[in-house]
Scaffold this motif. Structure first.
Motif, PDB file in Angstrom:
ATOM      1  N   GLN A  39     -51.642 -53.426  -7.122  1.00  0.00           N
ATOM      2  CA  GLN A  39     -51.776 -53.616  -5.670  1.00  0.00           C
ATOM      3  C   GLN A  39     -52.068 -55.068  -5.300  1.00  0.00           C
ATOM      4  OE1 GLN A  39     -54.392 -50.701  -3.850  1.00  0.00           O
ATOM      5  NE2 GLN A  39     -53.809 -49.159  -5.340  1.00  0.00           N
ATOM      6  N   LEU A  41     -54.719 -56.839  -6.036  1.00  0.00           N
ATOM      7  CA  LEU A  41     -56.121 -57.118  -5.703  1.00  0.00           C
ATOM      8  C   LEU A  41     -56.753 -57.948  -6.814  1.00  0.00           C
ATOM      9  CD1 LEU A  41     -57.165 -53.588  -4.435  1.00  0.00           C
ATOM     10  CD2 LEU A  41     -57.303 -55.689  -3.087  1.00  0.00           C
ATOM     11  N   TYR A  82     -67.002 -45.284   0.782  1.00  0.00           N
ATOM     12  CA  TYR A  82     -65.585 -45.082   1.083  1.00  0.00           C
ATOM     13  C   TYR A  82     -65.352 -43.726   1.740  1.00  0.00           C
ATOM     14  CZ  TYR A  82     -60.611 -44.543   0.713  1.00  0.00           C
ATOM     15  OH  TYR A  82     -59.299 -44.322   1.022  1.00  0.00           O
ATOM     16  N   ALA A 119     -58.603 -51.961  -1.047  1.00  0.00           N
ATOM     17  CA  ALA A 119     -57.241 -51.820  -0.509  1.00  0.00           C
ATOM     18  C   ALA A 119     -57.289 -51.580   0.997  1.00  0.00           C
ATOM     19  CB  ALA A 119     -56.530 -50.674  -1.217  1.00  0.00           C
ATOM     20  N   PHE A 120     -58.260 -50.777   1.430  1.00  0.00           N
ATOM     21  CA  PHE A 120     -58.414 -50.498   2.867  1.00  0.00           C
ATOM     22  C   PHE A 120     -58.715 -51.793   3.634  1.00  0.00           C
ATOM     23  CE2 PHE A 120     -61.516 -49.876   6.299  1.00  0.00           C
ATOM     24  CZ  PHE A 120     -60.788 -49.087   7.175  1.00  0.00           C
ATOM     25  N   ARG A 122     -58.154 -54.855   2.789  1.00  0.00           N
ATOM     26  CA  ARG A 122     -57.004 -55.766   2.815  1.00  0.00           C
ATOM     27  C   ARG A 122     -55.982 -55.317   3.855  1.00  0.00           C
ATOM     28  NH1 ARG A 122     -53.462 -56.684  -2.251  1.00  0.00           N
ATOM     29  NH2 ARG A 122     -52.779 -54.700  -1.418  1.00  0.00           N
ATOM     30  N   ASN A 123     -55.799 -53.990   3.937  1.00  0.00           N
ATOM     31  CA  ASN A 123     -54.872 -53.466   4.948  1.00  0.00           C
ATOM     32  C   ASN A 123     -55.376 -53.706   6.369  1.00  0.00           C
ATOM     33  OD1 ASN A 123     -53.107 -52.608   3.022  1.00  0.00           O
ATOM     34  ND2 ASN A 123     -53.908 -50.521   2.939  1.00  0.00           N
ATOM     35  N   GLN A 124     -56.700 -53.889   6.497  1.00  0.00           N
ATOM     36  CA  GLN A 124     -57.273 -54.182   7.816  1.00  0.00           C
ATOM     37  C   GLN A 124     -57.107 -55.647   8.186  1.00  0.00           C
ATOM     38  OE1 GLN A 124     -58.787 -51.904  10.028  1.00  0.00           O
ATOM     39  NE2 GLN A 124     -57.873 -50.455   8.583  1.00  0.00           N
ATOM     40  N   GLY A 125     -56.550 -56.449   7.245  1.00  0.00           N
ATOM     41  CA  GLY A 125     -56.285 -57.858   7.560  1.00  0.00           C
ATOM     42  C   GLY A 125     -57.225 -58.839   6.880  1.00  0.00           C
ATOM     43  N   THR A 127     -58.249 -61.095   3.999  1.00  0.00           N
ATOM     44  CA  THR A 127     -57.388 -61.701   2.976  1.00  0.00           C
ATOM     45  C   THR A 127     -58.129 -62.101   1.704  1.00  0.00           C
ATOM     46  OG1 THR A 127     -57.730 -63.808   4.083  1.00  0.00           O
ATOM     47  CG2 THR A 127     -55.727 -62.599   4.650  1.00  0.00           C
TER      48      THR A 127
END
Lengths: 146, 148
Positions: A39, A41, A82, A119-120, A122-125, A127
């Motif tokens: 992913q 990360l 989580y 992962a969550f 990162r998906n929220q923006g 970086t």
């Protein structure tokens, strides 16, 4: 016994012809690291986490259930389970900037809550998210203070 | 209806519920073995070397025992015992995970890690199914005794 044997044979034969066949034995100890790699990360080792804790440059999120956090956590870490993200993430979202350094961790290589949280985020923006995959188990054994 | 008929109806209802639940539970696990292995991994109980073997073996055991319970009269007692042992195993797995505050998807009917999270409800459901297993077993045993 015959039922057990039938199940074993069916399971083995099915796995041989299955389009989604799996390895008979898999190194699940490396699962978290492999998933993080897949992913994209970044992983962070314990000594670096210690350094970042001292510097105070990164926010540290404990992805374990609250009860585990209450029993001990990395100094300065915030509890962000989580499993309760819907409830707890809105408390942190307003104070986080997209380039804020963040480290996530959970119990260790047997849990994937930190991976999922990273992962969550990162998906929220966000970086600059790092995953401390070995988690609190290693933190305790390698001399991190609780 | 006399008592014998009521007992037979109850036994068949128990068999249908038990077998139906296990068949429905087994199919997605057979279709997506790695996802089921991941569900086992998340319990943080099984040694890594047994996770994939368990993911390949358990769903077929569920399916075969359930089919035998429904369609193979001579195998019904053995099938009921196998399903009851599986249910007890699941209760222990869930109980241990809950006692360690591990909040994960059950992996019972869906391989989605966020579906059907484990809780006391999962244990009560399995205990209810265990009751169906006992009833199925009693039905098979009483029939065998009558034949003797």
């Amino acid at each position: 016994m015959l039922i057990l044997a039938m199940a074993a044979v069916c399971g083995a034969v099915a796995n041989l012809v299955h389009p989604r066949r799996i390895a008979w034995v898999e190194d699940w100890g490396a699962y978290i690291e492999a998933q993080a790699f897949e992913q994209g990360l970044a992983l962070v080792p314990q000594h670096q986490v210690s350094q970042l804790v001292e510097d105070g440059s990164h926010l540290i999120f404990d992805a374990r259930p609250r009860i585990d956090y209450d029993n001990g956590h990395i100094p300065g870490a915030f509890s962000l389970p989580y499993d309760d993200l819907d409830q707890h993430f809105p408390e942190f979202a307003p104070i986080l900037s997209p380039d804020q350094g963040i480290i996530t961790y959970c119990s260790g290589l047997e849990c994937d809550d930190a991976l999922l949280l990273a992962a969550f985020l990162r998906n929220q923006g966000f970086t600059n998210v790092l995953l401390y995959a070995e988690g609190y188990e290693e933190w305790q054994t390698k001399g991190g203070t609780p | 209806m006399n008592r014998k008929t009521i007992f037979r109806v109850l036994v068949w209802a128990a068999r249908l519920v038990l077998a139906g639940v296990f068949i429905v539970a087994a199919l997605p696990k057979i279709g997506y073995p790695h996802e089921f292995a991941h569900a086992i991994f998340r319990y943080q109980i099984a040694p890594y070397s047994t996770v994939n073997i368990g993911a390949l073996f358990i769903p077929w055991l569920e399916l075969i025992a359930a089919m035998l319970l429904l369609f193979a009269p001579r195998w019904r007692s053995a099938a009921a015992i196998v399903l009851m042992v599986l249910l007890l195993f699941f209760v222990v797995m869930i109980g241990v995970a809950l006692s360690r505050s591990i909040d994960i998807g059950c992996g019972c009917f869906s391989i989605d890690p966020n579906a059907h999270r484990i809780g006391m409800l999962s244990i009560y459901r399995n205990l209810g199914l265990l009751l169906c297993g006992v009833l199925s077993l009693l039905g098979s045993l009483s029939r065998a005794l009558v034949k003797c």
